[in-house]
Design a protein around this motif. Sequence first.
Motif, mmCIF file in Angstrom:
data_model
loop_
_atom_site.group_PDB
_atom_site.id
_atom_site.type_symbol
_atom_site.label_atom_id
_atom_site.label_comp_id
_atom_site.label_asym_id
_atom_site.label_seq_id
_atom_site.Cartn_x
_atom_site.Cartn_y
_atom_site.Cartn_z
ATOM 1 N N PRO A 1 0.820 -1.218 0.000
ATOM 2 C CA PRO A 1 0.000 0.000 0.000
ATOM 3 C C PRO A 1 0.852 1.266 0.000
ATOM 4 C CG PRO A 1 -0.010 -1.022 2.164
ATOM 5 C CD PRO A 1 0.676 -1.986 1.250
ATOM 6 N N ASP A 2 0.303 2.304 -0.595
ATOM 7 C CA ASP A 2 0.965 3.606 -0.686
ATOM 8 C C ASP A 2 0.015 4.658 -0.129
ATOM 9 O OD1 ASP A 2 2.814 5.557 -1.278
ATOM 10 O OD2 ASP A 2 2.518 5.486 -3.450
ATOM 11 N N ASP A 3 0.519 5.862 0.056
ATOM 12 C CA ASP A 3 -0.349 6.961 0.486
ATOM 13 C C ASP A 3 -1.481 7.125 -0.530
ATOM 14 O OD1 ASP A 3 -1.505 9.498 0.984
ATOM 15 O OD2 ASP A 3 0.330 10.201 1.935
ATOM 16 N N PRO A 4 -2.728 7.028 -0.091
ATOM 17 C CA PRO A 4 -3.829 7.133 -1.052
ATOM 18 C C PRO A 4 -3.904 8.484 -1.747
ATOM 19 C CG PRO A 4 -4.648 7.148 1.204
ATOM 20 C CD PRO A 4 -3.202 6.764 1.266
ATOM 21 N N GLU A 5 -3.284 9.504 -1.141
ATOM 22 C CA GLU A 5 -3.258 10.832 -1.753
ATOM 23 C C GLU A 5 -2.025 11.050 -2.609
ATOM 24 O OE1 GLU A 5 -3.688 13.650 1.380
ATOM 25 O OE2 GLU A 5 -5.695 12.958 1.944
ATOM 26 N N GLY A 6 -1.150 10.043 -2.667
ATOM 27 C CA GLY A 6 0.038 10.125 -3.501
ATOM 28 C C GLY A 6 1.103 11.065 -2.990
ATOM 29 N N ALA A 7 1.091 11.378 -1.700
ATOM 30 C CA ALA A 7 2.088 12.288 -1.121
ATOM 31 C C ALA A 7 3.461 11.612 -1.073
ATOM 32 C CB ALA A 7 1.659 12.727 0.270
ATOM 33 N N TRP A 8 4.494 12.429 -1.117
ATOM 34 C CA TRP A 8 5.856 11.891 -1.149
ATOM 35 C C TRP A 8 6.422 11.605 0.245
ATOM 36 C CZ3 TRP A 8 9.475 14.797 1.477
ATOM 37 C CH2 TRP A 8 9.153 16.129 1.739
ATOM 38 N N ALA B 1 8.941 5.945 2.139
ATOM 39 C CA ALA B 1 8.865 6.639 3.427
ATOM 40 C C ALA B 1 8.480 5.671 4.541
ATOM 41 C CB ALA B 1 7.856 7.786 3.341
ATOM 42 N N GLY B 2 9.202 4.581 4.655
ATOM 43 C CA GLY B 2 8.879 3.568 5.649
ATOM 44 C C GLY B 2 9.186 3.953 7.072
ATOM 45 N N PHE B 3 10.008 4.981 7.281
ATOM 46 C CA PHE B 3 10.360 5.516 8.594
ATOM 47 C C PHE B 3 11.017 4.489 9.514
ATOM 48 C CE2 PHE B 3 8.587 9.597 7.746
ATOM 49 C CZ PHE B 3 9.116 10.432 8.735
ATOM 50 N N TYR B 4 11.394 3.346 8.981
ATOM 51 C CA TYR B 4 12.170 2.361 9.730
ATOM 52 C C TYR B 4 11.468 1.911 11.011
ATOM 53 C CZ TYR B 4 15.458 4.084 6.292
ATOM 54 O OH TYR B 4 16.040 4.450 5.107
ATOM 55 N N VAL B 5 10.156 1.700 10.911
ATOM 56 C CA VAL B 5 9.360 1.235 12.044
ATOM 57 C C VAL B 5 8.710 -0.098 11.698
ATOM 58 C CG1 VAL B 5 8.870 3.627 12.692
ATOM 59 C CG2 VAL B 5 7.181 2.360 11.344
ATOM 60 N N ASN B 6 8.155 -0.759 12.701
ATOM 61 C CA ASN B 6 7.281 -1.907 12.496
ATOM 62 C C ASN B 6 5.846 -1.420 12.625
ATOM 63 O OD1 ASN B 6 9.334 -3.780 12.171
ATOM 64 N ND2 ASN B 6 9.306 -4.432 14.314
ATOM 65 N N ALA B 7 5.155 -1.293 11.517
ATOM 66 C CA ALA B 7 3.778 -0.810 11.551
ATOM 67 C C ALA B 7 2.877 -1.812 12.266
ATOM 68 C CB ALA B 7 3.276 -0.549 10.133
ATOM 69 N N THR B 8 1.917 -1.284 13.005
ATOM 70 C CA THR B 8 0.957 -2.128 13.714
ATOM 71 C C THR B 8 -0.469 -1.921 13.214
ATOM 72 O OG1 THR B 8 0.748 -0.430 15.433
ATOM 73 C CG2 THR B 8 2.362 -2.179 15.807
ATOM 74 N N GLU B 9 -0.671 -0.908 12.373
ATOM 75 C CA GLU B 9 -2.006 -0.569 11.899
ATOM 76 C C GLU B 9 -2.221 -1.055 10.471
ATOM 77 O OE1 GLU B 9 -4.367 1.373 13.953
ATOM 78 O OE2 GLU B 9 -2.877 0.461 15.293
#
Length: 282
Positions: A89-96, A102-110
């Motif tokens: 998945p990507d930003d639905p608004e197509g933001a950069w 732009a993974g921010f080096y986290v483990n997403a939980t959502e």
Amino acid sequence: MTVVSENRCFDGRQLRFRHAAETLGCDMHCSIYLPPQAQAGPVPVLYWLSGLTCTDENFVHKAGAQRYAAEHGVAIVSPDTSPRGDNVPDDPEGAWDFGLGAGFYVNATEAPWSSHYRMYDYLATELPALIAAEFPVQAERCSIFGHSMGGHGAMVMALRNPGRYASVSAFAPIVAPARCPWGEKALSHYLGPDRDTWKQYDSCELISAGATQLPLLVDQGEADNFLAQQLQTSLLEQACSDSGFRADIRYQPGYDHSYFFIASFIGTHIAFHAQAIARSQA
């Protein structure tokens, strides 16, 4: 693992490879520079984390790091900044500044991010194991550095894993993502609205909570147009001062946020890490 390109560079080898990343549920590209010393045996390894919108190739092509890596006899691993692929998945608004790149080096939980955006585990476990198995590196002799979002990632990786890295450094890092627009957008989507869960990915919070000391070098350009709102280096200075955490935080007059800035000081950072690795094994 499949090598997709290889170039000779300062008598070493610059390679780009692709592999199936189980942690991320997609194929990933990664680059590695092997200095000429690697022909004789395993060498120490540095991990470079890039910033928003980058891939594994920006650093390889723009930083001029290979010259210094060859001089000091260190490998440099440059992973991508987020999972990639048609099913990611990507930003639905197509933001950069969020989603792909732009993974921010986290483990997403959502949801829907949690099925792919697990860059922290990828960098902490899966990628180092692959590098150690496939390339002539001394996996236990390593340091980490990065730029902007990648500077944030490098500092978080080092602060959360005491003893793993000999040193950490950053160019223009996002030091307090829980308190800047880029970070608030990313962390709220990836981790949800509970700000307490964000602290594990915030360098200032980790230092304030008593993170173990290790050599830390930060370079920040004074002409960086993201400094005041997004980077907020003064918050890192305050956290280090309040906690007694020793850090070399340098402001560089006239420099901006670009790779021209990185190329100007990359030699200093590689020397810093090479010396720290040597001292850690003395």
